[in-house]
Design a protein around this motif. Structure first.
Motif: not given
Length: 483
Positions: A263-288
């Motif tokens: 959820x909450x996917x935000x894309x940019x030229x050098x990567x993308x960040x998003x929230x991943x939910x698993x078993x009611x827990x949300x974690x923010x991840x920033x891919x390069x």
């Protein structure tokens, strides 16, 4: 090793000779046979090992496994089996002392995303403290040691040898791309997978599989040989895999509710960040690495690694520490002050081309220029589809040659043109010239996507294979344009 040991678990019939003899090595290529070897006759894509029985015998083979009646039986041990490919896989596992059973093997299959996913999982597992082996399109790895790769998934004999080398080097996990060819041709027969990821299924390899159903059935084989299936349910065929597979199942998605949901996917030229939910827990991840499709690749890896008991914090650390995958949305002009960017990507299918162009479009401030073609001696039905996609999603498309192989490059290009519905393209047959033309036409804030070859450092022409590394080519062109 004694032939009886090599044949353990294989249903066989002795046509001639005895199975009580010592074997030096196993071969399926008659050219590699030496004194004391076992030669296994397998049917290849273009030839049949049964034709080379006498050649193998003349080079010293003292035992031969076949699955067809042969006219001339040589004066050595001859073993008949029902399926020589399966026999080769089991014999190789016996010969190398079942190395796959001592590893945790994680497999990824699908039309697109396999390579990136293997690198993502390798990074996560290494962040968790494991020594990791990787088998795939770009190269094979044992830890940090890089070994050349000649096909996405090796033949079973080379595969078992790789597993053995990994065990000898202290590897605990092997993550591998599992191609539809390898599944259909039993290269991974007998391998039990700890985790199997399904990425997607779109048009490719129909020259080999003939129909989509055959293509799907080949992919499904993996999910009948795994403890845990991790499936993309945003994909139509992913939903079928989920229904058709057995054992534990984890779903992942962007557009539909699932076990691992972005959820909450935000894309940019050098990567993308998003929230991943698993078993009611949300974690923010920033891919390069950029792209919505790379979010999808990451989700499959999250599901598989969580299934291996790795914490979400380690998963996050592993994903965020990965900088790029060679030839996958790789920006190759970062160190040049050109005013525009050039991206190299392996996209060689309609879906792959659409993904990379849509991704590039999202961060292109100027014009998007694409350079692409289609390979020869492969599924020709995708050519007009790629022509349509390439021109519709680009401001300017430069249609060129890829790996033409035995086909005439211009004939391939004309088939691509059949799908074009706009006049925003030019044809430059020579691939180097096409890249140079795109760079000559590029202005400030433009983005050029060179699609089709990615990590490859060669081009296959009608009568030869030449060195052709697009990173090197682009660097040379940069220097030429300065003059």
């Amino acid at each position: 090793m004694n032939l009886k040991q090599i044949l353990s678990g294989i249903d066989y019939k002795i046509i001639k000779g005895s199975d009580d003899l010592e074997i030096r090595e196993i071969q399926y290529d008659s050219r590699e046979v030496k004194d004391g070897d076992l030669f296994v006759c397998i049917e290849g894509y273009s030839t049949d090992g049964h034709k080379y029985i006498n050649s193998a015998y003349s080079k010293g083979a003292q035992a031969i496994i076949c699955s067809k009646d042969v006219e001339s039986i040589p004066d050595c041990t001859v073993i008949m089996v029902e399926d020589s490919r399966k026999a080769l896989a089991l014999a190789a596992a016996n010969y190398y002392d079942h190395p796959a059973d001592k590893l945790k093997v994680m497999g990824i299959t699908g039309t697109n995303g396999k390579t990136t996913s293997t690198f993502m999982i390798k990074s996560i597992l290494e962040a968790a403290g494991h020594k990791v082996g990787l088998i795939g399109t770009i190269a094979n790895y044992i830890g940090n040691k890089k070994i050349p790769s000649h096909r996405t998934t090796p033949e079973s004999l080379e595969l078992q040898k790789l597993f053995k080398d990994m065990i000898d080097d202290g590897v605990s996990y092997c993550v591998m791309e599992v191609s539809s060819h390898s599944l259909y041709l039993d290269r991974v027969y007998g391998v039990k997978f700890a985790q199997a990821i399904f990425t997607n299924l779109t048009q490719d390899h129909l020259d080999f599989h003939k129909t989509f159903e055959n293509y799907y059935d080949a992919k499904l084989i993996l999910f009948k040989n795994t403890k845990n299936s991790v499936v993309n349910i945003d994909d139509e065929y992913g939903n079928r895999v989920y229904k058709d597979s057995k054992g534990n199942k984890v779903t992942y998605s962007i557009d539909n509710p699932s076990d691992v949901w972005a959820k909450n996917i935000h894309m940019h030229s050098r990567g993308v960040d998003f929230d991943v939910t698993y078993k009611n827990e949300m974690t923010h991840i920033n891919l390069n690495i950029p792209g919505k499709y790379n979010v999808m690749n990451a989700l499959g890896c999250v599901g598989a690694c969580l299934g291996e008991g790795i914490s979400i914090d380690i998963v996050k650390k592993g994903l965020e520490s990965m900088l790029c995958v060679p030839g996958r949305c790789e920006i190759v002009t970062q160190n040049y002050n050109l005013g525009y960017e050039v991206i190299v990507d392996y996209a060689h299918t309609p879906d792959g081309l659409e993904n990379i162009l849509k991704t590039a479009k999202e961060f292109t401030k100027g014009k998007l220029i694409s350079v692409f073609g289609c390979g020869g001696d492969r599924d020709n039905t995708k050519r007009p589809i790629m022509g349509k996609i390439g021109t519709e999603l680009s401001d300017l498309a430069v249609i060129t040659s890829d790996n033409p192989r035995t086909e005439d490059p211009m004939s391939i290009i004309k088939e691509i043109e059949k799908g074009v519905q706009k006049d925003n393209y030019i044809v430059v047959e020579n691939r180097r010239d096409a890249i140079k033309k795109a760079m000559e036409l590029a202005k400030k804030d433009d983005v050029i996507v060179v699609a089709g070859k990615g990590h490859e450092d060669y081009q296959i022409l009608k009568d030869k294979t030449i060195h052709f590394d697009e990173r090197e080519v682009i660097a040379e062109i940069v220097e030429e344009l300065k003059k």
